[in-house]
Scaffold this motif. Structure first.
Motif, PDB file in Angstrom:
ATOM      1  N   LYS A  36       0.823  -1.212   0.000  1.00 23.66           N
ATOM      2  CA  LYS A  36       0.000   0.000   0.000  1.00 23.66           C
ATOM      3  C   LYS A  36       0.854   1.257   0.000  1.00 23.66           C
ATOM      4  CE  LYS A  36      -3.609   2.406   2.619  1.00 23.66           C
ATOM      5  NZ  LYS A  36      -4.361   2.467   3.901  1.00 23.66           N
ATOM      6  N   LYS A  37       2.004   1.204   0.683  1.00 23.06           N
ATOM      7  CA  LYS A  37       2.844   2.390   0.806  1.00 23.06           C
ATOM      8  C   LYS A  37       4.302   1.968   0.923  1.00 23.06           C
ATOM      9  CE  LYS A  37       3.515   6.496   3.736  1.00 23.06           C
ATOM     10  NZ  LYS A  37       3.067   7.207   4.953  1.00 23.06           N
ATOM     11  N   GLY A  38       5.203   2.750   0.299  1.00 22.16           N
ATOM     12  CA  GLY A  38       6.629   2.496   0.422  1.00 22.16           C
ATOM     13  C   GLY A  38       7.185   1.662  -0.711  1.00 22.16           C
ATOM     14  N   ASN A  39       8.402   1.166  -0.506  1.00 23.88           N
ATOM     15  CA  ASN A  39       9.084   0.324  -1.486  1.00 23.88           C
ATOM     16  C   ASN A  39       9.772  -0.826  -0.758  1.00 23.88           C
ATOM     17  OD1 ASN A  39       9.418   3.360  -2.576  1.00 23.88           O
ATOM     18  ND2 ASN A  39       9.203   1.977  -4.309  1.00 23.88           N
ATOM     19  N   ILE A  40       9.817  -1.969  -1.395  1.00 26.55           N
ATOM     20  CA  ILE A  40      10.529  -3.113  -0.837  1.00 26.55           C
ATOM     21  C   ILE A  40      11.346  -3.771  -1.943  1.00 26.55           C
ATOM     22  CG2 ILE A  40       8.683  -3.560   0.851  1.00 26.55           C
ATOM     23  CD1 ILE A  40       7.990  -6.032  -0.828  1.00 26.55           C
ATOM     24  N   GLU A  51      23.361 -13.405  -2.223  1.00 25.41           N
ATOM     25  CA  GLU A  51      22.085 -12.715  -2.376  1.00 25.41           C
ATOM     26  C   GLU A  51      22.085 -11.848  -3.630  1.00 25.41           C
ATOM     27  OE1 GLU A  51      21.290 -10.578   1.204  1.00 25.41           O
ATOM     28  OE2 GLU A  51      20.862 -12.383   2.361  1.00 25.41           O
ATOM     29  N   THR A  52      20.935 -11.844  -4.316  1.00 19.03           N
ATOM     30  CA  THR A  52      20.755 -11.015  -5.503  1.00 19.03           C
ATOM     31  C   THR A  52      19.372 -10.380  -5.448  1.00 19.03           C
ATOM     32  OG1 THR A  52      22.115 -12.532  -6.819  1.00 19.03           O
ATOM     33  CG2 THR A  52      20.747 -10.964  -8.025  1.00 19.03           C
ATOM     34  N   ILE A  53      19.307  -9.083  -5.747  1.00 20.50           N
ATOM     35  CA  ILE A  53      18.006  -8.417  -5.787  1.00 20.50           C
ATOM     36  C   ILE A  53      17.258  -8.875  -7.032  1.00 20.50           C
ATOM     37  CG2 ILE A  53      16.811  -6.207  -5.982  1.00 20.50           C
ATOM     38  CD1 ILE A  53      19.028  -4.941  -4.377  1.00 20.50           C
ATOM     39  N   LYS A  54      16.108  -9.467  -6.814  1.00 22.68           N
ATOM     40  CA  LYS A  54      15.311 -10.025  -7.905  1.00 22.68           C
ATOM     41  C   LYS A  54      14.340  -8.996  -8.478  1.00 22.68           C
ATOM     42  CE  LYS A  54      12.257 -13.997  -8.734  1.00 22.68           C
ATOM     43  NZ  LYS A  54      11.611 -15.166  -8.070  1.00 22.68           N
ATOM     44  N   ASP A  55      13.796  -8.143  -7.615  1.00 20.28           N
ATOM     45  CA  ASP A  55      12.801  -7.173  -8.073  1.00 20.28           C
ATOM     46  C   ASP A  55      12.656  -6.061  -7.045  1.00 20.28           C
ATOM     47  OD1 ASP A  55      10.968  -6.062  -9.776  1.00 20.28           O
ATOM     48  OD2 ASP A  55       9.410  -7.563  -9.469  1.00 20.28           O
ATOM     49  N   ILE A  56      12.228  -4.901  -7.501  1.00 22.35           N
ATOM     50  CA  ILE A  56      11.854  -3.784  -6.627  1.00 22.35           C
ATOM     51  C   ILE A  56      10.339  -3.638  -6.708  1.00 22.35           C
ATOM     52  CG2 ILE A  56      12.088  -1.324  -6.147  1.00 22.35           C
ATOM     53  CD1 ILE A  56      14.655  -2.841  -5.678  1.00 22.35           C
ATOM     54  N   ILE A  57       9.686  -3.708  -5.555  1.00 22.52           N
ATOM     55  CA  ILE A  57       8.222  -3.657  -5.499  1.00 22.52           C
ATOM     56  C   ILE A  57       7.791  -2.256  -5.073  1.00 22.52           C
ATOM     57  CG2 ILE A  57       6.150  -4.675  -4.481  1.00 22.52           C
ATOM     58  CD1 ILE A  57       7.769  -6.600  -6.199  1.00 22.52           C
ATOM     59  N   ASN A  75      14.010 -19.868  -2.599  1.00 23.85           N
ATOM     60  CA  ASN A  75      14.532 -19.265  -1.382  1.00 23.85           C
ATOM     61  C   ASN A  75      14.702 -17.771  -1.607  1.00 23.85           C
ATOM     62  OD1 ASN A  75      15.584 -18.900   1.143  1.00 23.85           O
ATOM     63  ND2 ASN A  75      17.555 -19.851   0.713  1.00 23.85           N
ATOM     64  N   GLU A  76      13.742 -16.997  -1.161  1.00 22.16           N
ATOM     65  CA  GLU A  76      13.804 -15.564  -1.298  1.00 22.16           C
ATOM     66  C   GLU A  76      13.085 -14.898  -0.133  1.00 22.16           C
ATOM     67  OE1 GLU A  76      11.876 -15.075  -5.146  1.00 22.16           O
ATOM     68  OE2 GLU A  76      10.022 -14.467  -4.165  1.00 22.16           O
ATOM     69  N   TYR A  77      13.357 -13.618   0.023  1.00 26.20           N
ATOM     70  CA  TYR A  77      12.676 -12.866   1.069  1.00 26.20           C
ATOM     71  C   TYR A  77      12.433 -11.434   0.607  1.00 26.20           C
ATOM     72  CZ  TYR A  77      17.300 -10.902   2.266  1.00 26.20           C
ATOM     73  OH  TYR A  77      18.508 -10.258   2.228  1.00 26.20           O
ATOM     74  N   ALA A  78      11.545 -10.740   1.298  1.00 25.78           N
ATOM     75  CA  ALA A  78      11.235  -9.343   0.997  1.00 25.78           C
ATOM     76  C   ALA A  78      11.711  -8.478   2.147  1.00 25.78           C
ATOM     77  CB  ALA A  78       9.736  -9.165   0.778  1.00 25.78           C
ATOM     78  N   LYS A  79      12.298  -7.335   1.813  1.00 30.02           N
ATOM     79  CA  LYS A  79      12.859  -6.441   2.829  1.00 30.02           C
ATOM     80  C   LYS A  79      12.440  -5.007   2.545  1.00 30.02           C
ATOM     81  CE  LYS A  79      17.308  -5.516   5.100  1.00 30.02           C
ATOM     82  NZ  LYS A  79      18.756  -5.843   5.083  1.00 30.02           N
ATOM     83  N   ALA A  80      12.004  -4.296   3.587  1.00 27.28           N
ATOM     84  CA  ALA A  80      11.561  -2.907   3.437  1.00 27.28           C
ATOM     85  C   ALA A  80      12.738  -2.006   3.084  1.00 27.28           C
ATOM     86  CB  ALA A  80      10.890  -2.432   4.725  1.00 27.28           C
ATOM     87  N   LEU A  81      12.541  -1.152   2.071  1.00 25.87           N
ATOM     88  CA  LEU A  81      13.584  -0.239   1.623  1.00 25.87           C
ATOM     89  C   LEU A  81      13.392   1.174   2.163  1.00 25.87           C
ATOM     90  CD1 LEU A  81      13.966  -1.223  -2.132  1.00 25.87           C
ATOM     91  CD2 LEU A  81      15.701  -1.484  -0.363  1.00 25.87           C
TER      92      LEU A  81
END
Length: 206
Positions: A36-40, A51-57, A75-81
């Motif tokens: 809803k708000k922000g970027n991850i 680790e490799t960044i797969k996508d910016i949401i 095997n991946e995870y999402a992290k708040a940017l």
């Protein structure tokens, strides 16, 4: 989107801060998320722990177990940017049920996944056919088009990526990314700062 938001109203929104881990693909209960708000960033981890960044949401994007195939080997995870991130999440099973009940939503979702795959395909094509500098310039122009704010000839981008993040996105070393960014600064084309990136004239990024 309105139907998906109805699910979010039921489940409620949750907040995260910069650096927070939002989900792991290896979680026991698969979920789908709406930002809803922000970027991850979505980060994939190989068998060696690299680790490799797969996508910016970005705001309005769906992420999580989107393939609906219950692949537990990924095997991946999402992290708040960004400092303020707001998301809603719902069970994959609820999302599947919603798709079954709403053919129009299922069609829209199919188009959404198709566009996402096309973007990934284009990114892959850029990686194998362009050098690191061209990949960086392409990334900066895309980023400016998505998030940039025009001020005269300048475009200002709120910077939520480190130089290492940028290096991973364009698949080069951090040292190379730093050299290329410094070169752009020395030529007066842009300024890279921790909080913002200023592109003096987007038409000159060639």
């Amino acid at each position: 989107m309105s139907q998906i938001k109805q699910l979010c109203i039921i489940t409620g929104f949750k907040k995260a801060s910069k650096g927070d881990i939002i989900y792991f693909s290896s979680s026991d209960i698969p979920r789908v998320f709406l930002l809803k708000k922000g970027n991850i960033k979505i980060v994939s981890v190989d068998e060696n722990g690299n680790e490799t960044i797969k996508d910016i949401i970005q705001k309005g994007d769906l992420f999580g177990e989107l393939e609906l195939d219950n692949d537990r080997n990924s095997n991946e995870y999402a992290k708040a940017l960004t400092d303020e991130v707001s998301i809603c999440s719902f069970l994959l099973s609820d999302f599947e049920a919603l798709l079954l009940q709403n053919p129009s939503l299922a069609l829209s979702y199919t188009k959404f996944v198709g566009l996402k795959m096309k973007r990934l395909k284009n990114n892959y094509a850029n990686l194998i056919s362009k050098d690191a500098k061209t990949r960086l310039l392409t990334f900066l122009k895309d980023w400016a088009a998505r998030d940039g704010k025009q001020q005269g000839n300048r475009i200002i981008i709120e910077n939520y990526l480190t130089q290492n993040d940028i290096a991973q996105i364009i698949c080069t070393s951090r040292q190379t990314a730093t050299l290329l960014l410094n070169e752009l600064e020395e030529n007066g084309l842009m300024h890279y700062g921790r909080k913002e990136i200023i592109i003096e004239d987007i038409s000159k990024l060639t």
